[in-house]
Design a protein around this motif. Structure first.
Motif, PDB file in Angstrom:
ATOM      1  N   MET A 335       0.840  -1.181   0.000  1.00 25.18           N
ATOM      2  CA  MET A 335       0.000   0.000   0.000  1.00 25.18           C
ATOM      3  C   MET A 335       0.886   1.246   0.000  1.00 25.18           C
ATOM      4  O   MET A 335       1.899   1.296   0.703  1.00 25.18           O
ATOM      5  CB  MET A 335      -0.875   0.014   1.261  1.00 25.18           C
ATOM      6  N   GLU A 337       0.399   3.770   1.490  1.00 21.11           N
ATOM      7  CA  GLU A 337       0.338   4.399   2.813  1.00 21.11           C
ATOM      8  C   GLU A 337       1.590   4.125   3.643  1.00 21.11           C
ATOM      9  O   GLU A 337       1.840   4.811   4.633  1.00 21.11           O
ATOM     10  CB  GLU A 337      -0.899   3.917   3.585  1.00 21.11           C
ATOM     11  N   ASP A 340       3.381   7.233   3.911  1.00 26.23           N
ATOM     12  CA  ASP A 340       2.825   8.169   4.889  1.00 26.23           C
ATOM     13  C   ASP A 340       3.254   7.788   6.298  1.00 26.23           C
ATOM     14  O   ASP A 340       3.536   8.649   7.137  1.00 26.23           O
ATOM     15  CB  ASP A 340       1.295   8.188   4.803  1.00 26.23           C
ATOM     16  N   ILE A 341       3.278   6.468   6.571  1.00 28.40           N
ATOM     17  CA  ILE A 341       3.715   6.008   7.895  1.00 28.40           C
ATOM     18  C   ILE A 341       5.164   6.426   8.115  1.00 28.40           C
ATOM     19  O   ILE A 341       5.518   6.938   9.187  1.00 28.40           O
ATOM     20  CB  ILE A 341       3.543   4.473   8.018  1.00 28.40           C
ATOM     21  N   ALA A 344       5.368  10.074   8.894  1.00 25.33           N
ATOM     22  CA  ALA A 344       4.907  10.342  10.260  1.00 25.33           C
ATOM     23  C   ALA A 344       5.992  10.000  11.267  1.00 25.33           C
ATOM     24  O   ALA A 344       6.244  10.758  12.215  1.00 25.33           O
ATOM     25  CB  ALA A 344       3.634   9.539  10.546  1.00 25.33           C
ATOM     26  N   VAL A 345       6.648   8.849  11.078  1.00 25.04           N
ATOM     27  CA  VAL A 345       7.700   8.442  12.017  1.00 25.04           C
ATOM     28  C   VAL A 345       8.860   9.444  11.975  1.00 25.04           C
ATOM     29  O   VAL A 345       9.419   9.811  13.009  1.00 25.04           O
ATOM     30  CB  VAL A 345       8.182   7.012  11.690  1.00 25.04           C
ATOM     31  N   ILE A 347       8.692  12.624  11.269  1.00 25.38           N
ATOM     32  CA  ILE A 347       8.297  13.857  11.970  1.00 25.38           C
ATOM     33  C   ILE A 347       8.340  13.626  13.485  1.00 25.38           C
ATOM     34  O   ILE A 347       8.812  14.469  14.245  1.00 25.38           O
ATOM     35  CB  ILE A 347       6.877  14.285  11.548  1.00 25.38           C
ATOM     36  N   TYR A 348       7.844  12.424  13.898  1.00 23.40           N
ATOM     37  CA  TYR A 348       7.819  12.124  15.328  1.00 23.40           C
ATOM     38  C   TYR A 348       9.222  12.205  15.907  1.00 23.40           C
ATOM     39  O   TYR A 348       9.446  12.817  16.946  1.00 23.40           O
ATOM     40  CB  TYR A 348       7.232  10.727  15.530  1.00 23.40           C
TER      41      TYR A 348
ATOM     42  N   ALA B 101       2.723  14.512  14.151  1.00 24.79           N
ATOM     43  CA  ALA B 101       3.224  13.236  13.631  1.00 24.79           C
ATOM     44  C   ALA B 101       2.192  12.141  13.864  1.00 24.79           C
ATOM     45  O   ALA B 101       1.914  11.333  12.967  1.00 24.79           O
ATOM     46  CB  ALA B 101       4.542  12.878  14.302  1.00 24.79           C
ATOM     47  N   LEU B 104      -0.622  12.348  11.464  1.00 24.82           N
ATOM     48  CA  LEU B 104      -0.267  11.815  10.149  1.00 24.82           C
ATOM     49  C   LEU B 104      -0.283  10.298  10.163  1.00 24.82           C
ATOM     50  O   LEU B 104      -0.694   9.645   9.209  1.00 24.82           O
ATOM     51  CB  LEU B 104       1.134  12.288   9.746  1.00 24.82           C
ATOM     52  N   PHE B 105       0.194   9.749  11.288  1.00 33.02           N
ATOM     53  CA  PHE B 105       0.361   8.303  11.381  1.00 33.02           C
ATOM     54  C   PHE B 105      -0.990   7.584  11.370  1.00 33.02           C
ATOM     55  O   PHE B 105      -1.154   6.573  10.676  1.00 33.02           O
ATOM     56  CB  PHE B 105       1.125   7.968  12.667  1.00 33.02           C
ATOM     57  N   ALA B 108      -2.927   6.887   8.000  1.00 29.12           N
ATOM     58  CA  ALA B 108      -2.101   6.031   7.147  1.00 29.12           C
ATOM     59  C   ALA B 108      -2.097   4.610   7.690  1.00 29.12           C
ATOM     60  O   ALA B 108      -2.277   3.645   6.943  1.00 29.12           O
ATOM     61  CB  ALA B 108      -0.676   6.577   7.062  1.00 29.12           C
ATOM     62  N   PHE B 109      -1.927   4.489   9.014  1.00 27.14           N
ATOM     63  CA  PHE B 109      -1.900   3.159   9.616  1.00 27.14           C
ATOM     64  C   PHE B 109      -3.253   2.472   9.475  1.00 27.14           C
ATOM     65  O   PHE B 109      -3.328   1.274   9.180  1.00 27.14           O
ATOM     66  CB  PHE B 109      -1.515   3.266  11.095  1.00 27.14           C
ATOM     67  N   ILE B 111      -5.571   2.823   7.201  1.00 25.43           N
ATOM     68  CA  ILE B 111      -5.782   2.340   5.829  1.00 25.43           C
ATOM     69  C   ILE B 111      -4.892   1.125   5.560  1.00 25.43           C
ATOM     70  O   ILE B 111      -5.349   0.093   5.058  1.00 25.43           O
ATOM     71  CB  ILE B 111      -5.482   3.460   4.807  1.00 25.43           C
ATOM     72  N   PHE B 112      -3.625   1.268   5.935  1.00 23.47           N
ATOM     73  CA  PHE B 112      -2.662   0.186   5.703  1.00 23.47           C
ATOM     74  C   PHE B 112      -3.117  -1.101   6.383  1.00 23.47           C
ATOM     75  O   PHE B 112      -3.165  -2.168   5.764  1.00 23.47           O
ATOM     76  CB  PHE B 112      -1.296   0.616   6.241  1.00 23.47           C
ATOM     77  N   ARG B 115      -6.336  -2.679   4.880  1.00 28.72           N
ATOM     78  CA  ARG B 115      -6.121  -3.368   3.609  1.00 28.72           C
ATOM     79  C   ARG B 115      -5.288  -4.628   3.782  1.00 28.72           C
ATOM     80  O   ARG B 115      -5.411  -5.570   2.997  1.00 28.72           O
ATOM     81  CB  ARG B 115      -5.456  -2.422   2.607  1.00 28.72           C
ATOM     82  N   THR B 116      -4.443  -4.658   4.820  1.00 26.59           N
ATOM     83  CA  THR B 116      -3.647  -5.855   5.059  1.00 26.59           C
ATOM     84  C   THR B 116      -4.470  -6.944   5.736  1.00 26.59           C
ATOM     85  O   THR B 116      -4.384  -8.114   5.372  1.00 26.59           O
ATOM     86  CB  THR B 116      -2.428  -5.520   5.927  1.00 26.59           C
ATOM     87  N   GLN B 123     -10.013  -0.528   1.884  1.00 22.69           N
ATOM     88  CA  GLN B 123      -9.685   0.224   3.090  1.00 22.69           C
ATOM     89  C   GLN B 123     -10.911   0.506   3.956  1.00 22.69           C
ATOM     90  O   GLN B 123     -10.781   0.819   5.124  1.00 22.69           O
ATOM     91  CB  GLN B 123      -8.980   1.522   2.719  1.00 22.69           C
TER      92      GLN B 123
END
Lengths: 388, 319
Positions: A335, A337, A340-341, A344-345, A347-348, B101, B104-105, B108-109, B111-112, B115-116, B123
């Protein structure tokens, strides 16, 4: 050796190392996520992420720059506000209002001669984006409304207003997106289409990138100049450091708050204009109830670039580079995404940069202290041995 | 009259999640940590809760399943908030950056992972809504009030009100509440009388995680039949509600009712004849809650007073 010693002593080095170590941790985390999701392709997937924008050849690099263009502007928008002590989370609204203004001018204001058409469209984007920043600035300065709240509200108002304007004036109802802008409103290619192209036999696959990226670079340098070399920039930063002290020093802090938010809004709006004035193959405004991601990514860009305009150029290209690799990841059944993960990491951990910045000089000091001690220790041994 | 009842019921659907999440935000800010990641917390909580319902709906249904899903959402919300707590309290990092952060996470998480985990690879997570209570016994028979609050409702509404009462009590009437507030006002002073500032701040953040996760789930359940890694920016709205409510539980309740009714009007205007016939498009009705909030904020923020030490990392060495 001395060169390394001198470079590592600089404060800027520690700042950059903070961002770089955050990026490395983010990439490692991404690899772990790939391993967990599907271990057989993980290594290949990781290579795809790192190879990023280069996977698509010349066109791919061009696409990285095309999608970096709005990120530079929204990053600058958030960064300028940060320097003035404010958190502009309103870049999505400012961006989309700028975009819809540029597209409106690009489609309907047709009496302008060609070289002025796209310039006027960009100006419209900056002005309307500026208004979208001006309102929260006013509310903050005169009514003490927290800018985070005001800009969030303006995001949603802007999103629905943009949908309304697109549907009423520049609607392509077949695809539920905005119409193509007139060719005179498309930002000139400035020769970039000759560089960023992939050849498939006789067919040349041209990237969407245009002169917008050069404009974005120019604006970043301009903002750097304003913030570092002018009285205006000094006053803006002074208000950011200490509102009361700058008031005491005779700086009109209300004026500066409004000005900073207006500049921030204009920058984000301009980003919208630069992205959407790009001909039939470029992006179009979609009528959806979703806030513009380019705006939120501006926050990541500004944080990773440490709110420095030049740093923002690099971080915007980096984020765009990663995002492009997300599209290539899909060929490996991952994916997008994951990217995006990873962001995010990053930035964290970049928030920990402060700690890293404190630890690094200490480590460095220890390293060089031990080195300077080593010869003396061996000398002692020698002298001891000599006595015996 | 039925339209009126419909709008009151809709108002509750929008008000209760806002109230719960804003109360969570209140606890963490009163302890001195800004949780801008409430939106992400809602997404993660809703994701976990809905996924639980999706996976168990062959064997379970009704209110029992909902209550278990709420527990799951609360637990995941707490775990998620620990990341913010670690960054803000132990690492003394900028709380806005850490929160951003996590925001944002979360989508994304979600959806990920959706779908997994899901075999069809989409999603969206579908769920069967078996939780609507058509009529509460006895209370539903009360004329007028019964129609407004005790018919075609969800148990989440009453849990939300219960949380409001408990939150008010905890914040103002218990030792914990007093200590928490002291850590948000003057952590050095609190430390000097033997209060563990780190522990109090951790508790504040974890409460916000629990309520944020819960709020995400109870936002999705009445308003949709599938979860798409999105809570329509409700976490940010909850922050606005919290500030508008001046970090006080009862004011937060009033503000969330105001906002919830605006939102309900925007969602169900087409059922109200004179609004549906007015020459105004749906986009403007959707804008109304946000414009109204801005105007209300402009008039009420002049004397706004946040907890004094909010968003400042506590450093034992500083004075």
């Amino acid at each position: 050796m001395n060169l390394i010693k001198n470079v590592t002593a600089k404060e800027g080095y520690h700042k950059i190392m903070g961002s770089v170590s955050a990026i490395i941790i983010g990439l490692i985390f991404g690899f772990l996520v790939l391993l967990l999701a599907n271990s057989s392709n993980a290594f290949e997937g990781f290579i795809t992420i790192v190879a990023g924008g280069f996977t698509g050849g010349g066109r791919g690099v061009g696409q990285v720059l095309y999608f970096a263009t709005p990120l530079i502007l929204t990053g600058l928008s958030v960064g300028v506000a940060f320097k003035t002590g404010m958190f502009n989370i309103g870049a999505p609204g400012q961006f989309v209002m700028g975009a819809v203004s540029a597209v409106y001018v690009g489609v309907h204001v047709t009496f302008l001669p060609a070289p002025f058409h796209w310039i006027i469209a960009l100006l419209a984007a900056a002005i309307v984006g500026g208004i979208w920043g001006f309102i929260p600035g006013m509310l903050k300065a005169f009514f003490n409304v927290h800018e985070v709240i005001a800009t969030i509200m303006m995001n949603y108002i802007g999103m629905y207003l943009c949908n309304f304007i697109v549907k009423k004036t520049v609607y392509n109802s077949l695809k539920n997106i905005s119409l193509d802008v007139k060719s005179s409103a498309v930002i000139p290619k400035a020769g970039l289409d000759k560089i960023f192209v992939t050849l498939h036999g006789n067919y040349s696959d041209v990237s969407t990138v245009n002169g917008g990226i050069l404009i974005a670079f120019g604006i970043a340098v301009f903002i750097y100049f304003i913030m570092e070399k002018t009285t205006l920039g000094y006053e803006l930063k002074a208000v950011g450091f200490n509102k009361n002290a700058s008031k005491y020093a005779g700086i009109n802090e209300k004026r500066n708050i409004i000005l900073a938010m207006t500049i921030a809004g204009a920058l984000a709006g301009l980003g919208g204009g630069l992205l959407f004035l790009s001909g039939p193959s470029g992006r179009h405004l979609a009528v959806v109830d979703v806030l513009a991601m380019e705006g939120f990514n501006g926050i990541s860009v500004a944080l990773l670039g440490l709110s420095n305009p030049i740093g923002i150029i690099f971080s915007a290209i980096f984020i765009s580079y990663l995002a492009q690799s997300g599209t290539y990841l899909q060929t490996l059944n991952y994916m997008p995404e994951v990217v995006d993960i990873i962001i995010a990491v990053i930035i964290y951990f970049s928030a920990f940069a402060l700690v890293i910045r404190q630890v690094l000089p200490k480590l460095r000091k220890k390293f060089y202290e031990r080195k300077s001690q080593l010869p003396t220790a061996s000398e002692e041994k020698e002298s001891n041995g000599g006595e015996k | 009259m039925s339209i009126f009842y419909l709008i009151v019921q809709q108002t509750m659907f929008f008000t209760i999640p806002l109230l719960v999440v804003a109360l969570g935000g209140m606890f963490t800010e009163r302890g001195g940590v800004t949780n801008i990641a409430l939106d992400g917390t809602m997404i993660i909580g809703a994701f976990a809760g809905i996924l639980f319902i999706n996976q168990t709906q062959d064997t379970m249904s009704g209110t029992t399943q909902l209550l278990l899903a709420m527990l799951v959402a609360v637990g995941i919300g707490i775990i998620f908030s620990l990341f913010l707590a670690f960054s803000a309290i132990n690492m003394k990092a900028d709380q806005i950056i850490g929160g951003t952060a996590l925001n944002l996470f979360a989508p994304a998480f979600a959806i990920f992972a959706a779908r997994t985990i899901q075999t069809n690879g989409v999603q969206q997570i579908q769920f069967n809504n078996t939780f609507r209570i058509s009529k509460v016994p006895v209370l539903g028979d009360i004329p007028f009030i019964g129609d407004m609050f005790f018919k075609s409702c969800y148990i989440t509404t009453y849990i939300g009100i219960l949380i409001l009462l408990v939150a008010t009590f905890v914040l103002y009437k218990t030792k914990f509440g007093l200590r928490l507030r002291s850590c948000g006002e003057h952590p050095q002073a609190a430390d000097s009388v033997g209060i563990n500032v780190y522990r109090m701040r951790y508790s504040g953040v974890m409460i916000s995680g629990a309520l944020g996760g819960l709020g995400g789930l109870i936002f999705v359940i009445p308003t949709s039949t599938s979860f798409n890694a999105d809570v329509a920016g409700y976490g940010f709205l909850a922050l606005a509600v919290m500030i508008c409510g001046q970090w006080k539980p009862m004011r937060i309740f009033i503000v969330s009712i105001f906002f919830g009714s605006m939102k309900a009007l925007a969602a169900s205007y087409s059922a109200v004849p004179f609004l549906a016939n007015a020459p105004i498009t749906s986009d403007f009705y959707k804008m109304v809650p946000f414009i109204a909030t801005l105007i209300v904020m402009a008039f009420t923020s002049k004397n706004s007073r946040a907890p004094k030490a909010v968003a400042q990392p506590y450093d034992k060495g500083s004075r």
